[in-house]
Design an enzyme around this catalytic site. Structure first.
Site, PDB file in Angstrom:
ATOM      1  N   ASN A 274      -7.505  -2.354  14.390  1.00  0.00           N
ATOM      2  CA  ASN A 274      -8.913  -2.610  14.040  1.00  0.00           C
ATOM      3  C   ASN A 274      -9.032  -3.816  13.093  1.00  0.00           C
ATOM      4  O   ASN A 274     -10.080  -4.073  12.525  1.00  0.00           O
ATOM      5  CB  ASN A 274      -9.552  -1.366  13.401  1.00  0.00           C
ATOM      6  CG  ASN A 274      -8.889  -0.988  12.078  1.00  0.00           C
ATOM      7  OD1 ASN A 274      -7.921  -1.626  11.661  1.00  0.00           O
ATOM      8  ND2 ASN A 274      -9.393   0.025  11.423  1.00  0.00           N
TER       9      ASN A 274
ATOM     10  N   ASP B  95       0.808  -1.221   0.000  1.00  0.00           N
ATOM     11  CA  ASP B  95       0.000   0.000   0.000  1.00  0.00           C
ATOM     12  C   ASP B  95       0.841   1.271   0.000  1.00  0.00           C
ATOM     13  O   ASP B  95       2.058   1.219   0.199  1.00  0.00           O
ATOM     14  CB  ASP B  95      -0.964   0.001   1.201  1.00  0.00           C
ATOM     15  CG  ASP B  95      -0.268  -0.352   2.527  1.00  0.00           C
ATOM     16  OD1 ASP B  95       0.983  -0.318   2.581  1.00  0.00           O
ATOM     17  OD2 ASP B  95      -0.965  -0.642   3.499  1.00  0.00           O
TER      18      ASP B  95
ATOM     19  N   HIS C 240      -7.198  -4.251  10.295  1.00  0.00           N
ATOM     20  CA  HIS C 240      -6.907  -4.037   8.871  1.00  0.00           C
ATOM     21  C   HIS C 240      -5.633  -4.754   8.437  1.00  0.00           C
ATOM     22  O   HIS C 240      -4.713  -4.979   9.228  1.00  0.00           O
ATOM     23  CB  HIS C 240      -6.908  -2.545   8.485  1.00  0.00           C
ATOM     24  CG  HIS C 240      -5.744  -1.722   8.923  1.00  0.00           C
ATOM     25  ND1 HIS C 240      -5.864  -0.423   9.342  1.00  0.00           N
ATOM     26  CD2 HIS C 240      -4.413  -1.994   8.988  1.00  0.00           C
ATOM     27  CE1 HIS C 240      -4.683   0.067   9.638  1.00  0.00           C
ATOM     28  NE2 HIS C 240      -3.783  -0.874   9.435  1.00  0.00           N
TER      29      HIS C 240
ATOM     30  N   GLU D 107      -9.669  -1.646   5.362  1.00  0.00           N
ATOM     31  CA  GLU D 107     -10.321  -1.327   6.633  1.00  0.00           C
ATOM     32  C   GLU D 107     -11.564  -2.198   6.838  1.00  0.00           C
ATOM     33  O   GLU D 107     -12.042  -2.826   5.886  1.00  0.00           O
ATOM     34  CB  GLU D 107     -10.713   0.159   6.634  1.00  0.00           C
ATOM     35  CG  GLU D 107      -9.534   1.125   6.472  1.00  0.00           C
ATOM     36  CD  GLU D 107      -8.688   1.269   7.743  1.00  0.00           C
ATOM     37  OE1 GLU D 107      -8.702   0.367   8.603  1.00  0.00           O
ATOM     38  OE2 GLU D 107      -7.992   2.296   7.866  1.00  0.00           O
TER      39      GLU D 107
END
Ligand code: GLP
Length: 253
Positions: free
Chosen positions: A148, A81, A150, A155
């Site tokens: 979280n 990414d 990811h 996400e």
């Protein structure tokens, strides 16, 4: 194997979990196994991750290869990414991170990172998929883990069949990553391999360390497989391994 507190396979899937006493033993095991597979030419395309978790891994990797004159000249790398709108030479970009921690120290044949500065981001996302496919796919994909759940910048709520795309960052991710931005605004968007792209890799290794990851590690392994926790998608893969230190694994020991 040295310093392993617990090693097991989750019965419903092929996911393999290794919990190490120390970070040192975790990284040394990750490095030994990578070099073994690179030496036997099992891997030519390696998928790379960024984040604090990988700083130490890349340091150990580059030091070892310099000391042992190990050549990566037949290896191509593909990063997961990149932020949207951050120039490649900005110290907050993942281009900079990779150059600083790894690319300037080893002799990779070529290295690819998604382009977050293209005028046509959709087109550059498609081009990235094409680059991976035209190289024959990724042999091993390394991942970190967001608190979280990811993976890459996928996400919560990202479809499991997603391909490289532009992602909106979750508020919690923006907060988490703000420490790297030195008071400057964290971008709200990123370009990331999709979960489907990640699951296409022949082998996946996720590394998580530290107590802050313990809760999400447990949810990843013991909760239901759902898009709310992107990392649970790894339980659908045939050859995924989680490497954890004692702190990250503390709720599943
Ligand atoms: C970042 C990156 C991920 C990384 C994760 C964990 O937001 N996009 O690819 O794996 O968060 O980062 P860290 O290793 O710093 O905890």
């Amino acid at each position: 194997m040295e310093n392993i507190i617990r090693e097991y396979k989750k019965s419903e899937t092929g996911i393999h979990i290794l919990i190490f006493e120390t970070k040192k033993s975790l990284y040394s095991q990750a490095m030994t196994s990578l070099f073994k597979s690179l030496s036997s030419r099992e891997y030519t395309n390696v998928g790379l991750a960024t984040g604090k978790t990988y700083e130490r891994f890349y340091d150990i990797l580059s030091n070892y290869s310099i000391k042992n004159k190990f050549s990566f000249s037949k290896i191509s790398s593909f990063n997961l990414d990149e932020y949207v709108g951050i120039p490649n030479d900005d110290t907050c970009s993942y281009h900079y991170f990779m150059r600083n921690h790894l690319f300037s120290k080893i002799d990779l044949k070529e290295s690819f990172i998604p382009d977050g500065n293209s005028e046509d981001l959709k087109k550059s996302a498609m081009a990235y998929e094409h680059q991976i496919a035209s190289h024959g796919g990724i042999d091993i994909q390394y991942l970190g883990l967001g608190i979280n759940g990811h993976i890459g910048f996928n996400e919560p709520g990202t479809p499991f069949d997603s391909r490289t795309h532009i992602a909106e960052l979750a508020e919690s991710t923006i907060r988490e990553n703000s420490v790297y931005f030195d008071g400057n605004q964290v971008p709200k968007k990123a370009i990331t391999m999709g979960i489907g792209t990640i699951l296409d890799a022949k082998r996946i290794v996720l590394i998580a360390t530290g107590e802050s990851k313990s809760k999400i590690v447990k949810q990843t392994l013991d909760g239901s497989i759902e898009e709310k926790i992107p990392a649970t998608a790894l339980r659908l893969h045939q050859d995924a391994t989680l490497l954890l230190d004692r702190d990250a694994g503390s709720l599943i020991i």
